[in-house]
Design a protein around this motif. Sequence first.
Motif, mmCIF file in Angstrom:
data_model
loop_
_atom_site.group_PDB
_atom_site.id
_atom_site.type_symbol
_atom_site.label_atom_id
_atom_site.label_comp_id
_atom_site.label_asym_id
_atom_site.label_seq_id
_atom_site.Cartn_x
_atom_site.Cartn_y
_atom_site.Cartn_z
ATOM 1 N N THR A 250 0.830 -1.206 0.000
ATOM 2 C CA THR A 250 0.000 0.000 0.000
ATOM 3 C C THR A 250 0.863 1.253 0.000
ATOM 4 O O THR A 250 0.588 2.218 -0.724
ATOM 5 N N ALA A 251 1.923 1.256 0.807
ATOM 6 C CA ALA A 251 2.834 2.401 0.834
ATOM 7 C C ALA A 251 3.601 2.520 -0.473
ATOM 8 O O ALA A 251 3.891 3.636 -0.945
ATOM 9 N N ALA A 252 3.943 1.384 -1.087
ATOM 10 C CA ALA A 252 4.667 1.407 -2.363
ATOM 11 C C ALA A 252 3.821 2.055 -3.456
ATOM 12 O O ALA A 252 4.307 2.890 -4.229
ATOM 13 N N VAL A 253 2.541 1.688 -3.531
ATOM 14 C CA VAL A 253 1.657 2.256 -4.559
ATOM 15 C C VAL A 253 1.483 3.754 -4.338
ATOM 16 O O VAL A 253 1.622 4.562 -5.267
ATOM 17 N N GLY A 254 1.166 4.148 -3.106
ATOM 18 C CA GLY A 254 0.939 5.561 -2.824
ATOM 19 C C GLY A 254 2.178 6.412 -3.036
ATOM 20 O O GLY A 254 2.108 7.505 -3.611
ATOM 21 N N SER A 255 3.332 5.926 -2.600
ATOM 22 C CA SER A 255 4.573 6.698 -2.733
ATOM 23 C C SER A 255 5.014 6.790 -4.191
ATOM 24 O O SER A 255 5.507 7.827 -4.645
ATOM 25 N N GLY B 72 -5.201 3.861 -9.876
ATOM 26 C CA GLY B 72 -5.415 4.153 -8.463
ATOM 27 C C GLY B 72 -5.175 2.958 -7.567
ATOM 28 O O GLY B 72 -4.681 3.091 -6.447
ATOM 29 N N LEU B 73 -5.501 1.764 -8.069
ATOM 30 C CA LEU B 73 -5.316 0.543 -7.285
ATOM 31 C C LEU B 73 -3.862 0.100 -7.223
ATOM 32 O O LEU B 73 -3.379 -0.340 -6.173
ATOM 33 N N ALA C 13 -4.620 12.840 -9.049
ATOM 34 C CA ALA C 13 -5.836 12.467 -8.319
ATOM 35 C C ALA C 13 -5.634 11.172 -7.542
ATOM 36 O O ALA C 13 -6.056 11.047 -6.383
ATOM 37 N N ALA C 14 -4.982 10.180 -8.183
ATOM 38 C CA ALA C 14 -4.722 8.914 -7.500
ATOM 39 C C ALA C 14 -3.795 9.125 -6.308
ATOM 40 O O ALA C 14 -4.006 8.545 -5.227
ATOM 41 N N ALA C 15 -2.765 9.956 -6.487
ATOM 42 C CA ALA C 15 -1.844 10.246 -5.380
ATOM 43 C C ALA C 15 -2.567 10.959 -4.247
ATOM 44 O O ALA C 15 -2.322 10.682 -3.059
ATOM 45 N N ALA C 16 -3.477 11.886 -4.598
ATOM 46 C CA ALA C 16 -4.238 12.596 -3.571
ATOM 47 C C ALA C 16 -5.116 11.627 -2.784
ATOM 48 O O ALA C 16 -5.249 11.734 -1.554
ATOM 49 N N GLY C 17 -5.711 10.658 -3.490
ATOM 50 C CA GLY C 17 -6.528 9.660 -2.805
ATOM 51 C C GLY C 17 -5.721 8.852 -1.806
ATOM 52 O O GLY C 17 -6.170 8.592 -0.682
ATOM 53 N N HIS C 18 -4.513 8.477 -2.191
ATOM 54 C CA HIS C 18 -3.665 7.708 -1.272
ATOM 55 C C HIS C 18 -3.162 8.569 -0.113
ATOM 56 O O HIS C 18 -2.964 8.059 0.992
ATOM 57 N N LEU C 19 -2.943 9.859 -0.367
ATOM 58 C CA LEU C 19 -2.573 10.753 0.737
ATOM 59 C C LEU C 19 -3.696 10.836 1.761
ATOM 60 O O LEU C 19 -3.460 10.755 2.972
ATOM 61 N N VAL C 20 -4.923 10.999 1.277
ATOM 62 C CA VAL C 20 -6.079 11.073 2.185
ATOM 63 C C VAL C 20 -6.251 9.761 2.940
ATOM 64 O O VAL C 20 -6.574 9.746 4.138
#
Length: 308
Positions: free
Chosen positions: A42-47, A162-163, A202-209
């Motif tokens: 999860t951290a790998a995808v978001g980062s 996003g996934l 947008a995908a990065a913002a979703g993972h930040l939230v």
Amino acid sequence: MDFSWPLVLAGALTGAAVGLTGMGGGALMTPLLVMIFGVDPTAAVGSDLLASVAMKPVGAAVHHRAGTVRWDFVRWLLPTAVPAGFAGAFAMHLLGRGDELTSRLKYVIGGALLLAVLGLAARALLDRRRAALPAAAQDTGTQRVRPVPTLLIGLVGGLIVGLTSVGAGTLIIVLLMLTHPRLQARELVGTDLVQAVPLVAAAAAGHLVAGDTSLSLAGVLLLGAIPGIYLGARVSAKAPNRLLRGVLAILLVGSGLALWNVPTSVIVAASAGLAVLGVATALVRGGRRRADPVPVPTEGAEAASAAP
């Protein structure tokens, strides 16, 4: 996360791959972080998505200046791609929690990588068929946007990005090629890079939230990725693009199978098989080129060449 030279190097290699081939950002970075550096998926995808926010505009700006962006396509992709990319960050957590989420997400990322390989193969096949057409058949006018397929491409591509952070530079291009066959190659790449900027943001913002992003990890990756993508873009015109895409495909297959916990012997065999197939295809194509007859000039051409 503390500063790490290996992570900087991983960012540089990924950035160079993006600069050279126009794809491979999430498809390379995410499995590297998970399998080599032991980062939680999860951290790998978001980062990775956060780092891509800084990388994507580099290529997008180049194509905008070159006039190879179809803004009409961008306007039809973004209404579904942006919300789908944002929602993908939260859809990830529907896979489970804790170790269950980690295990299932590895399979999802592995599937996205293998899907990206199919996308690479489909793109190469479509490019080859287009190049084989007579010039008169290739020049069929400007491709008009097909709104419904384009909106669906944005929806599917955005959700996958996003996934998994994979697909912005591979799957969307292939889907556009299939639904809009008269789009020029340079228009495909330019349009995809531009629409990927707000999609990835947008995908990065979703993972930040959602709390899935490590700002320090993304920062370390960018230390290598920014100079890597710049240098890759500078030498891309001189690099053997087909060879690079072949190497990328082999890496994606190996990474995808590894995330699926496939035995190492099978991964090695599959990767070696792809390499052999690629070499054999290159040799066959080279032999066909050498066997092609040299065109004989017509009498008019001879007269024209002899004229002072």
